[in-house]
Design a protein around this motif. Structure first.
Motif, PDB file in Angstrom:
ATOM      1  N   TYR A  13       0.835  -1.211   0.000  1.00 24.65           N
ATOM      2  CA  TYR A  13       0.000   0.000   0.000  1.00 24.65           C
ATOM      3  C   TYR A  13       0.865   1.254   0.000  1.00 24.65           C
ATOM      4  CZ  TYR A  13      -3.260   3.611   1.083  1.00 24.65           C
ATOM      5  OH  TYR A  13      -3.971   4.783   1.015  1.00 24.65           O
ATOM      6  N   ASN A  14       1.878   1.270   0.874  1.00 20.26           N
ATOM      7  CA  ASN A  14       2.716   2.473   0.987  1.00 20.26           C
ATOM      8  C   ASN A  14       3.562   2.711  -0.260  1.00 20.26           C
ATOM      9  OD1 ASN A  14       1.796   3.268   3.559  1.00 20.26           O
ATOM     10  ND2 ASN A  14       3.105   1.748   4.537  1.00 20.26           N
ATOM     11  N   SER A  17       1.195   4.329  -2.713  1.00 15.71           N
ATOM     12  CA  SER A  17       0.928   5.725  -2.357  1.00 15.71           C
ATOM     13  C   SER A  17       2.145   6.598  -2.673  1.00 15.71           C
ATOM     14  CB  SER A  17       0.565   5.826  -0.872  1.00 15.71           C
ATOM     15  OG  SER A  17       0.398   7.169  -0.502  1.00 15.71           O
ATOM     16  N   LEU A  60      -3.046   5.849  -8.418  1.00 16.45           N
ATOM     17  CA  LEU A  60      -4.138   6.212  -7.493  1.00 16.45           C
ATOM     18  C   LEU A  60      -5.206   5.126  -7.527  1.00 16.45           C
ATOM     19  CD1 LEU A  60      -5.098   8.518  -5.606  1.00 16.45           C
ATOM     20  CD2 LEU A  60      -6.356   9.445  -7.557  1.00 16.45           C
ATOM     21  N   SER A  63      -3.908   1.908  -5.926  1.00 18.76           N
ATOM     22  CA  SER A  63      -3.870   1.933  -4.459  1.00 18.76           C
ATOM     23  C   SER A  63      -5.283   1.834  -3.884  1.00 18.76           C
ATOM     24  CB  SER A  63      -3.131   3.168  -3.944  1.00 18.76           C
ATOM     25  OG  SER A  63      -3.877   4.330  -4.156  1.00 18.76           O
ATOM     26  N   ALA A  72      -8.161  -4.621   6.449  1.00 20.00           N
ATOM     27  CA  ALA A  72      -7.175  -4.643   7.526  1.00 20.00           C
ATOM     28  C   ALA A  72      -7.850  -4.129   8.787  1.00 20.00           C
ATOM     29  CB  ALA A  72      -5.984  -3.776   7.165  1.00 20.00           C
ATOM     30  N   ALA A  73      -7.951  -4.972   9.784  1.00 16.67           N
ATOM     31  CA  ALA A  73      -8.550  -4.548  11.045  1.00 16.67           C
ATOM     32  C   ALA A  73      -7.903  -5.312  12.184  1.00 16.67           C
ATOM     33  CB  ALA A  73     -10.062  -4.787  11.028  1.00 16.67           C
ATOM     34  N   ASN A  74      -7.602  -4.612  13.264  1.00 20.82           N
ATOM     35  CA  ASN A  74      -6.979  -5.206  14.459  1.00 20.82           C
ATOM     36  C   ASN A  74      -5.724  -6.004  14.107  1.00 20.82           C
ATOM     37  OD1 ASN A  74      -9.064  -4.169  16.088  1.00 20.82           O
ATOM     38  ND2 ASN A  74     -10.387  -5.884  15.476  1.00 20.82           N
TER      39      ASN A  74
ATOM     40  N   TYR B  57       0.125  16.612  -0.017  1.00 17.76           N
ATOM     41  CA  TYR B  57      -0.562  15.359  -0.330  1.00 17.76           C
ATOM     42  C   TYR B  57      -0.527  14.421   0.868  1.00 17.76           C
ATOM     43  CZ  TYR B  57      -1.005  10.540  -1.876  1.00 17.76           C
ATOM     44  OH  TYR B  57      -1.342   9.214  -1.955  1.00 17.76           O
ATOM     45  N   PRO B  81     -11.007  -0.147  14.573  1.00 20.15           N
ATOM     46  CA  PRO B  81     -10.141  -1.294  14.237  1.00 20.15           C
ATOM     47  C   PRO B  81      -9.067  -0.959  13.196  1.00 20.15           C
ATOM     48  CG  PRO B  81     -12.490  -1.829  13.920  1.00 20.15           C
ATOM     49  CD  PRO B  81     -12.424  -0.395  14.260  1.00 20.15           C
ATOM     50  N   ILE B  82      -9.351   0.062  12.370  1.00 19.98           N
ATOM     51  CA  ILE B  82      -8.362   0.482  11.357  1.00 19.98           C
ATOM     52  C   ILE B  82      -7.326   1.353  12.066  1.00 19.98           C
ATOM     53  CG2 ILE B  82      -8.025   1.704   9.185  1.00 19.98           C
ATOM     54  CD1 ILE B  82     -11.193   1.452   8.914  1.00 19.98           C
ATOM     55  N   VAL B  91       7.221   7.665   3.983  1.00 21.06           N
ATOM     56  CA  VAL B  91       7.066   7.702   2.530  1.00 21.06           C
ATOM     57  C   VAL B  91       7.318   9.133   2.035  1.00 21.06           C
ATOM     58  CG1 VAL B  91       5.374   7.477   0.682  1.00 21.06           C
ATOM     59  CG2 VAL B  91       5.475   5.753   2.492  1.00 21.06           C
TER      60      VAL B  91
END
Lengths: 253, 253
Positions: A13-14, A17, A60, A63, A72-74, B57, B81-82, B91
């Motif tokens: 993800y990063n 971005s 964009l 991503s 993605a959680a916990n 950004y 949770p996120i 980054v």
């Protein structure tokens, strides 16, 4: 259901971005650069910025698609029913790869006839290369990847031949201050493009799972950064040097 | 589950929102400034604006991530949770910190050879410094923070040495009207950059909880504002003074 570690998920993800930000920054750099080169090279700078602009748009989207494809959680990442749309890459390449060759041809300042014939021939070969690769990318069997990947290598090798042999005479006609940079631009094209088939065929030799996914996504992204933003900086430097050389010739004439 | 007071939550959110606005304003100021400096300094102004543009950004993304990471309802803030994606900072730095050194080198107007060798060397050192810091930032144990933070200090100290020793001869060659500003720009770089390791190592000496979180987030943000927008104003002033000095020399020649 496929699982991926939170570290791998976040890294990818990063990286996406980061690449959106880098491509937008590169785009603005190239378009501001238009005012610093002579009229003959303004179109080259416009096209150079278009390539990174289109890439920024696709990163964009990529991503966003990546964020939607997993939840993605916990600290746990689960694949969502919506898959990751990897086709954005091919859509991007179909548009940007021909334009990358066009920006190189434009900055070389060939005759009008040579410019249009080379731009059309190399542009079509590049589109064909990307178009032939896609059925291999989505093929279920490794044989499909080998078949389409192999076919895609034909226009790729033809382009490499044209760059080294077809453009070598034109390189000698460049002003001395720009000649090294033009050679560097050709080498960056060939080397960064060679990275894509390596990543592509990694999927055909059985590289699988989330580590492979991470390698493929990060690998393609680094190749895109070098081939589009890094290559574009070379095009800008060539355009600046050639503008200076043209002005010098005009003054001493 | 981690809790945070509504006052701390709001403070951090508002600081992020303020910083997005300030970075965008700085960006437009620097890009408008391009037309007020001579051709030799236009690229420096482009890059100065790119740094704050990329930062803007990331502050937009950071503020969105902050909003998603907590749920504020009925005066109570609960972590969602996120999680909060703190990696946006690294980054951002990976891209902007090398560019900050590039804008300083560009505005000094060194020879072409010195410009490219210094820009490449200092840019790579800056990227290395940020890259080595990240594993420390996400390390679970304080020892990891000390290890990676310590390694990251090596390129940092090398950059400081290059700025004070390597650039000192070049400072003497600046026009007198700009010399004090160039020295100020070097000092602002070293002092504002020194603030980051202070915040970083605060996490290794046991500063914890939501007060620490607030100190870290607000601290990094103030450092970013000084190092990018404040520093950029100095670059603009140097470019204006040097443009005037160049014009003066051209008139008396």
């Amino acid at each position: 259901m496929e699982t991926i570690s939170i570290g791998q998920y976040d890294l990818i993800y990063n990286v996406f971005s980061f690449t959106f930000a880098a491509m937008m920054a590169a785009t603005l750099f190239f378009w501001f650069g238009r005012s610093q080169v002579s009229d003959a090279y303004k179109t080259a700078m416009t096209v150079t910025g278009l390539v990174t602009f289109v890439a920024a748009y696709h990163y964009l989207r990529i991503s966003q698609s990546w964020a939607e494809a997993y939840t993605a959680a916990n600290g746990v990442v689960t694949a969502s029913p919506i898959g990751f749309n990897d086709a954005y890459r091919y859509v991007d390449w179909f548009l940007t790869v021909p334009l990358l060759l066009v920006e190189l041809i434009l900055v070389m300042g060939l005759s009008r006839k040579e410019t249009s014939s080379k731009a059309i021939r190399l542009g079509l070969l590049a589109a064909l290369m990307v178009g032939l690769g896609y059925p291999g990318e989505i093929a279920d069997a490794a044989s499909g990847r080998w078949l389409w990947g192999g076919l895609s290598m034909i226009p790729f090798l033809w382009i490499v031949y044209e760059l080294f042999v077809g453009l070598s005479r034109s390189v000698a006609q460049q002003p001395e201050s720009a000649r090294g940079l033009v050679k560097a631009a050709i080498w960056v094209t060939v080397l960064s493009w060679s990275f894509y088939p390596v990543v592509f065929f990694a999927g055909a030799v059985g590289l699988e799972g989330t580590t492979a996914l991470t390698v493929v996504q990060v690998g393609y992204t680094i190749a895109d950064l070098v081939a589009k933003a890094g290559f574009g900086v070379l095009i800008f430097l060539i355009a600046v040097r050639k503008s200076e050389a043209d002005m010098g010739r005009a003054q001493t004439a």
